[in-house]
Design a protein around this motif. Structure first.
Motif, PDB file in Angstrom:
ATOM      1  N   ASP A 143      -7.545   6.108  -2.190  1.00  0.00           N
ATOM      2  CA  ASP A 143      -6.705   4.818  -1.306  1.00  0.00           C
ATOM      3  C   ASP A 143      -7.779   4.042  -1.024  1.00  0.00           C
ATOM      4  N   GLU A 192      -9.341   8.224   1.434  1.00  0.00           N
ATOM      5  CA  GLU A 192      -9.643   6.985   1.077  1.00  0.00           C
ATOM      6  C   GLU A 192     -11.207   7.048   0.984  1.00  0.00           C
ATOM      7  N   TYR A 246      -4.285   7.505   7.282  1.00  0.00           N
ATOM      8  CA  TYR A 246      -2.941   7.505   7.334  1.00  0.00           C
ATOM      9  C   TYR A 246      -2.567   6.778   5.970  1.00  0.00           C
ATOM     10  N   HIS A 247      -1.796   6.918   5.174  1.00  0.00           N
ATOM     11  CA  HIS A 247      -1.574   6.287   3.952  1.00  0.00           C
ATOM     12  C   HIS A 247      -0.074   5.734   3.777  1.00  0.00           C
ATOM     13  N   ILE A 256      -7.616  -0.222   2.336  1.00  0.00           N
ATOM     14  CA  ILE A 256      -8.583  -1.231   3.220  1.00  0.00           C
ATOM     15  C   ILE A 256      -9.751  -0.897   2.897  1.00  0.00           C
ATOM     16  N   LYS A 270      -3.716  -5.017   0.400  1.00  0.00           N
ATOM     17  CA  LYS A 270      -3.970  -5.936   1.611  1.00  0.00           C
ATOM     18  C   LYS A 270      -5.026  -7.371   1.189  1.00  0.00           C
ATOM     19  N   GLY A 317       0.809  -1.468  -0.042  1.00  0.00           N
ATOM     20  CA  GLY A 317       0.158  -0.426  -0.136  1.00  0.00           C
ATOM     21  C   GLY A 317       0.827   1.880   0.317  1.00  0.00           C
ATOM     22  N   SER A 318       1.495   1.005   0.741  1.00  0.00           N
ATOM     23  CA  SER A 318       2.813   2.695   1.299  1.00  0.00           C
ATOM     24  C   SER A 318       3.718   2.960  -0.454  1.00  0.00           C
TER      25      SER A 318
END
Ligand SMILES: Cc1ncc(COP(=O)(O)O)c(C=O)c1O
Length: 467
Positions: free
Chosen positions: A266, A233, A160-161, A269, A295, A128-129
């Motif tokens: 994003d 997100e 959070y990214h 998740i 993920k 993801g990062s």
């Protein structure tokens, strides 16, 4: 001839040695390692369905799907392993630098079909990062290809990214950023969509207008022609399942269009069924220029992520002599791609996205009675993705002081929930909360168990910390 003295191979080491070896050698992520100088680290040894077992044979309900990751649960190792084995036999590795291979091509086509609109171009990464990092780099180079030097990014407070320097800079969590400053310039953090403490008489439309007004002001203040990208997100995890108010995502899209800024969803998740649709953008009718996924793309059975970009973003890179100056050795790894393809096949075959949509109402209804407890202030979320915010005073919505929150979350809730057999996330990056995000194979038995354990532990927490 000199005889080298070798350390015993790790295979020769017995299970009994693992706690000591972990203490000596393993550096856990985002973990206060000092806490394990005298205590054993929790060691998870196997899983099935929604359940995990630790080294002592204790079973846990995994209320966090690994780390918001294991969509299909833990029972598909044989089938996904077989797909990995076949790929290993055929072609264990090849890169995506100037070459293609069948697994990456098939997965790219599959993702293009799942993604909204004309998001047809897939750039593979390892997680993801890296996907978020890639989004920012692509945005910068895309604008350059169109003769504009735009470099700034906009994201939301508390979001959070990821942890690489670019993704970390995009993070809206100050305590994560501070140790690594100076970071990559320049990121503007705008308000998130947490409506819990908004004025009681504010309508949803007024809240949306407030958020969009702030975004527009920040764009103007930054200098619109310097802003490359907005990243958000569909439902923000950090801060506690922050669902967008009606009209917000459409409004962000319109502002991005007005000011020539690219919009990245994003989906690290929210993607792959978490919200009861294949993608969070489907659920919220969001039209981004690019998507980041990781993920759930492999359900954690592999280590793969991707950036999915619109055809328009590829255009400058189709000019003679042009290329996106970015890549990595493992991006699009054939075995990881084969694993992701099999995971998508399983999600489809088991109708897990439909299962989430059909049972999310029952899940929420099972969690809702927790709101009657004096320590539970708010229940937020949708699909199989919820957060319960804990408060000291429900009437005033007063939160806990940082030291109280520390004692409540790390000192009590985390170990007590683990003891009670439930793994879920306690989080105080913003106000203290508990996140619930089980594998998508969870059913009513798991919903009941989650609610039952949380109810008991929250009741005890209230007596200890608030009564
Ligand atoms: C929304 C979001 N983006 C990016 C990341 C970073 O992903 P990774 O940990 O795979 O680098 C995460 C990780 O939790 C995330 O939740």
């Amino acid at each position: 001839m000199a005889i080298s003295v070798r350390k015993p191979s790790s295979k020769a080491r017995s299970t009994g040695e693992l706690p000591e070896l972990a203490r000596k050698h393993l550096w856990l992520h985002f973990t206060r390692m000092g806490g394990y100088l005298d205590e054993d680290v929790p060691i998870i040894v196997r899983g099935d369905g929604c359940y995990l077992e630790d080294i002592n044979g204790k079973r846990f309900l995994d209320g966090l799907a690994g780390l918001f990751t294991v969509q299909v649960g833990y029972s598909f190792g044989e089938e996904i392993g077989q797909a990995a084995l076949e790929q290993m036999r055929e072609l264990p590795y090849y890169s995506n630098w100037s070459y293609a291979h069948p697994a990456a091509i098939r997965l790219a086509a599959e993702l293009a079909e799942l993604a909204p609109g004309d998001l047809n171009r897939v750039f593979f990464v390892s997680g993801g990062s890296e996907a978020v990092e890639t989004a920012w780099k692509l945005a910068r180079q895309f604008h350059l290809g169109n003769g504009q030097r735009r470099w700034k990014a906009i994201s939301r407070k508390l979001a959070y990214h990821g942890t690489t320097m670019g993704a970390l800079s995009i993070n809206g969590v100050p305590q994560l950023r501070q140790p690594f400053e100076p970071l990559v310039p320049e990121v503007i953090h705008i308000a998130n969509t947490n409506g819990y403490r908004r004025p009681a008489d504010e309508t949803e439309a007024e809240f949306t207008a407030f958020l969009l007004e702030e975004l527009e002001q920040e764009i103007i203040q930054a200098g619109p022609d310097t802003v490359a990208l907005v990243v958000l997100e569909p439902v923000q995890n950090s801060g506690g399942c922050l669902v967008p108010p009606a009209g917000y995502l459409e409004g962000v899209r319109a502002l991005c269009d007005d000011y020539g800024i690219l919009l990245c969803a994003d989906e690290v998740i929210c993607g792959f069924g978490r919200l009861g649709e294949w993608l969070g953008t489907d659920r919220h009718d969001m039209q981004p220029d690019m998507l980041t996924v990781a993920k759930g793309l492999s359900s954690g059975y592999g280590t793969i992520g991707a950036l999915i970009a619109s055809d328009r973003l590829m255009e400058p890179f189709l000019e003679e002599g042009a290329m996106f100056s970015h890549g990595s050795t493992f991006g699009g790894h054939p075995v990881q791609a084969a694993i992701a393809l099999k995971n998508i096949e399983i999600l489809r075959r088991e109708r897990l996205v439909e299962h989430v949509r059909a049972t999310e109402g029952a899940f929420r209804a099972t969690l809702a009675p927790l709101l009657d407890l004096p320590i539970v202030g708010d229940l937020r979320g949708e699909g199989f993705f919820y957060a319960l915010e804990l408060v000291r005073d429900k009437e005033t919505k007063q939160t806990f002081e940082p030291e109280e929150s520390e004692a409540l979350l790390r000192g009590f809730l985390t170990p007590r929930l683990y003891e009670a057999g439930l793994i879920c996330r306690t989080d105080d990056r913003g106000d203290p909360l508990v996140c619930i995000c089980p594998p998508l194979v969870a059913g009513q038995a798991e919903f009941d168990r989650i609610a039952g354990i949380l109810g008991d532990v929250f009741t005890e927490a209230w007596t200890r910390f608030c009564a």
